[in-house]
Design a protein around this motif. Structure first.
Motif, PDB file in Angstrom:
ATOM      1  N   VAL A   4     -29.217 -50.557  31.490  1.00  0.00           N
ATOM      2  CA  VAL A   4     -29.831 -51.850  31.158  1.00  0.00           C
ATOM      3  C   VAL A   4     -29.172 -52.353  29.871  1.00  0.00           C
ATOM      4  O   VAL A   4     -29.040 -51.598  28.905  1.00  0.00           O
ATOM      5  CB  VAL A   4     -31.351 -51.698  30.937  1.00  0.00           C
ATOM      6  N   THR A   5     -28.768 -53.621  29.856  1.00  0.00           N
ATOM      7  CA  THR A   5     -28.044 -54.161  28.701  1.00  0.00           C
ATOM      8  C   THR A   5     -28.818 -55.315  28.048  1.00  0.00           C
ATOM      9  O   THR A   5     -29.974 -55.583  28.371  1.00  0.00           O
ATOM     10  CB  THR A   5     -26.625 -54.580  29.125  1.00  0.00           C
ATOM     11  N   ASP A   6     -28.129 -55.965  27.129  1.00  0.00           N
ATOM     12  CA  ASP A   6     -28.728 -56.954  26.222  1.00  0.00           C
ATOM     13  C   ASP A   6     -29.624 -58.011  26.886  1.00  0.00           C
ATOM     14  O   ASP A   6     -30.619 -58.449  26.301  1.00  0.00           O
ATOM     15  CB  ASP A   6     -27.570 -57.659  25.489  1.00  0.00           C
ATOM     16  N   GLU A   7     -29.262 -58.436  28.086  1.00  0.00           N
ATOM     17  CA  GLU A   7     -30.011 -59.509  28.757  1.00  0.00           C
ATOM     18  C   GLU A   7     -31.497 -59.186  28.910  1.00  0.00           C
ATOM     19  O   GLU A   7     -32.334 -60.091  28.971  1.00  0.00           O
ATOM     20  CB  GLU A   7     -29.412 -59.797  30.147  1.00  0.00           C
ATOM     21  N   CYS A   8     -31.833 -57.922  28.996  1.00  0.00           N
ATOM     22  CA  CYS A   8     -33.249 -57.528  29.196  1.00  0.00           C
ATOM     23  C   CYS A   8     -34.119 -57.827  27.973  1.00  0.00           C
ATOM     24  O   CYS A   8     -35.327 -58.064  28.102  1.00  0.00           O
ATOM     25  CB  CYS A   8     -33.316 -56.037  29.529  1.00  0.00           C
ATOM     26  N   ILE A   9     -33.507 -57.819  26.796  1.00  0.00           N
ATOM     27  CA  ILE A   9     -34.271 -57.884  25.543  1.00  0.00           C
ATOM     28  C   ILE A   9     -35.059 -59.194  25.415  1.00  0.00           C
ATOM     29  O   ILE A   9     -34.523 -60.278  25.651  1.00  0.00           O
ATOM     30  CB  ILE A   9     -33.320 -57.684  24.337  1.00  0.00           C
ATOM     31  N   LYS A  10     -36.311 -59.058  25.078  1.00  0.00           N
ATOM     32  CA  LYS A  10     -37.284 -60.158  24.944  1.00  0.00           C
ATOM     33  C   LYS A  10     -37.602 -60.838  26.274  1.00  0.00           C
ATOM     34  O   LYS A  10     -38.190 -61.923  26.306  1.00  0.00           O
ATOM     35  CB  LYS A  10     -36.846 -61.187  23.889  1.00  0.00           C
ATOM     36  N   CYS A  11     -37.199 -60.238  27.382  1.00  0.00           N
ATOM     37  CA  CYS A  11     -37.496 -60.782  28.710  1.00  0.00           C
ATOM     38  C   CYS A  11     -38.362 -59.804  29.512  1.00  0.00           C
ATOM     39  O   CYS A  11     -39.489 -60.082  29.812  1.00  0.00           O
ATOM     40  CB  CYS A  11     -36.200 -61.089  29.449  1.00  0.00           C
ATOM     41  N   LYS A  12     -37.792 -58.623  29.847  1.00  0.00           N
ATOM     42  CA  LYS A  12     -38.531 -57.604  30.600  1.00  0.00           C
ATOM     43  C   LYS A  12     -39.174 -58.157  31.872  1.00  0.00           C
ATOM     44  O   LYS A  12     -40.399 -58.130  32.018  1.00  0.00           O
ATOM     45  CB  LYS A  12     -39.622 -56.966  29.728  1.00  0.00           C
ATOM     46  N   PRO A  83     -46.119 -58.662  34.294  1.00  0.00           N
ATOM     47  CA  PRO A  83     -45.589 -59.970  33.923  1.00  0.00           C
ATOM     48  C   PRO A  83     -44.508 -59.830  32.850  1.00  0.00           C
ATOM     49  O   PRO A  83     -44.588 -58.937  32.004  1.00  0.00           O
ATOM     50  CB  PRO A  83     -46.812 -60.705  33.357  1.00  0.00           C
ATOM     51  N   PRO A  84     -43.494 -60.702  32.881  1.00  0.00           N
ATOM     52  CA  PRO A  84     -42.464 -60.660  31.841  1.00  0.00           C
ATOM     53  C   PRO A  84     -43.062 -60.982  30.476  1.00  0.00           C
ATOM     54  O   PRO A  84     -44.205 -61.448  30.388  1.00  0.00           O
ATOM     55  CB  PRO A  84     -41.476 -61.747  32.260  1.00  0.00           C
ATOM     56  N   PRO A  86     -43.883 -63.146  27.214  1.00  0.00           N
ATOM     57  CA  PRO A  86     -44.324 -64.548  27.269  1.00  0.00           C
ATOM     58  C   PRO A  86     -43.195 -65.578  27.122  1.00  0.00           C
ATOM     59  O   PRO A  86     -43.224 -66.610  27.774  1.00  0.00           O
ATOM     60  CB  PRO A  86     -45.308 -64.665  26.110  1.00  0.00           C
ATOM     61  N   ASP A  87     -42.187 -65.300  26.288  1.00  0.00           N
ATOM     62  CA  ASP A  87     -41.103 -66.268  26.091  1.00  0.00           C
ATOM     63  C   ASP A  87     -39.824 -65.858  26.824  1.00  0.00           C
ATOM     64  O   ASP A  87     -38.725 -66.247  26.424  1.00  0.00           O
ATOM     65  CB  ASP A  87     -40.819 -66.438  24.599  1.00  0.00           C
ATOM     66  N   ALA A  88     -39.965 -65.087  27.894  1.00  0.00           N
ATOM     67  CA  ALA A  88     -38.798 -64.564  28.612  1.00  0.00           C
ATOM     68  C   ALA A  88     -37.818 -65.666  29.007  1.00  0.00           C
ATOM     69  O   ALA A  88     -36.607 -65.530  28.805  1.00  0.00           O
ATOM     70  CB  ALA A  88     -39.246 -63.798  29.843  1.00  0.00           C
ATOM     71  N   ASP A  89     -38.315 -66.763  29.537  1.00  0.00           N
ATOM     72  CA  ASP A  89     -37.406 -67.811  30.016  1.00  0.00           C
ATOM     73  C   ASP A  89     -36.653 -68.479  28.864  1.00  0.00           C
ATOM     74  O   ASP A  89     -35.526 -68.937  29.025  1.00  0.00           O
ATOM     75  CB  ASP A  89     -38.161 -68.845  30.853  1.00  0.00           C
ATOM     76  N   LYS A  90     -37.269 -68.471  27.689  1.00  0.00           N
ATOM     77  CA  LYS A  90     -36.628 -69.053  26.523  1.00  0.00           C
ATOM     78  C   LYS A  90     -35.471 -68.170  26.017  1.00  0.00           C
ATOM     79  O   LYS A  90     -34.449 -68.661  25.550  1.00  0.00           O
ATOM     80  CB  LYS A  90     -37.703 -69.204  25.437  1.00  0.00           C
ATOM     81  N   TYR A  91     -35.645 -66.845  26.115  1.00  0.00           N
ATOM     82  CA  TYR A  91     -34.658 -65.920  25.548  1.00  0.00           C
ATOM     83  C   TYR A  91     -33.626 -65.422  26.549  1.00  0.00           C
ATOM     84  O   TYR A  91     -32.703 -64.713  26.181  1.00  0.00           O
ATOM     85  CB  TYR A  91     -35.376 -64.713  24.942  1.00  0.00           C
ATOM     86  N   LYS A  92     -33.756 -65.791  27.833  1.00  0.00           N
ATOM     87  CA  LYS A  92     -32.934 -65.120  28.837  1.00  0.00           C
ATOM     88  C   LYS A  92     -31.440 -65.378  28.718  1.00  0.00           C
ATOM     89  O   LYS A  92     -30.643 -64.540  29.122  1.00  0.00           O
ATOM     90  CB  LYS A  92     -33.428 -65.408  30.249  1.00  0.00           C
ATOM     91  N   ASP A  93     -31.029 -66.497  28.143  1.00  0.00           N
ATOM     92  CA  ASP A  93     -29.591 -66.797  28.033  1.00  0.00           C
ATOM     93  C   ASP A  93     -29.028 -66.524  26.634  1.00  0.00           C
ATOM     94  O   ASP A  93     -27.848 -66.748  26.382  1.00  0.00           O
ATOM     95  CB  ASP A  93     -29.320 -68.257  28.405  1.00  0.00           C
TER      96      ASP A  93
END
Ligand code: SF4
Ligand code: F3S
Length: 103
Positions: A4-12, A83-84, A86-93
């Protein structure tokens, strides 16, 4: 191992955990890791992650594999999707999240 790499962080998003045949995901506050000693390299989790955070082992991912070894010994096993964050969609990119939020 898969990693699992960086993209997961703050998303889950946690879609990955339910498909693993050996239940080798471990959960921290901001991300999940795969225990490299337990992963059997089946690859089924890779396509489940909506942000493509999961990758097959490679030389350039050695640091992530070392992190995964360390954290999987400290964090709790997770096998059920939740559930992911709360701000997953904001941090995903966002890039370089480990440096920004985990050290
Ligand atoms: Fe689990 Fe297979 Fe993914 Fe390894 S590659 S973490 S065994 S689902
Ligand atoms: Fe993380 Fe993707 Fe799983 S965001 S929790 S690796 S589905």
């Amino acid at each position: 191992t898969y990693v699992v790499t960086d993209e997961c962080i703050k998303c889950k998003y946690t879609d990955c955990v339910e498909v693993c045949p050996v239940d080798c995901f471990y959960e921290g506050e901001l991300m999940l890791v795969i225990n490299p000693d337990e992963c059997i390299d089946c690859g089924v989790c890779e396509i489940e992650c909506p942000v493509k955070a999961i990758k097959p082992e490679s030389a350039e991912l050695i640091d992530w594999i070392e992190k995964a070894k360390f954290f999987s010994g400290k964090w709790s096993n997770i096998t059920i999707k939740k559930p992911p964050l709360p701000d997953a969609d904001k941090y995903k990119d966002e890039k370089n999240k480990f440096e920004k939020y985990m050290q």
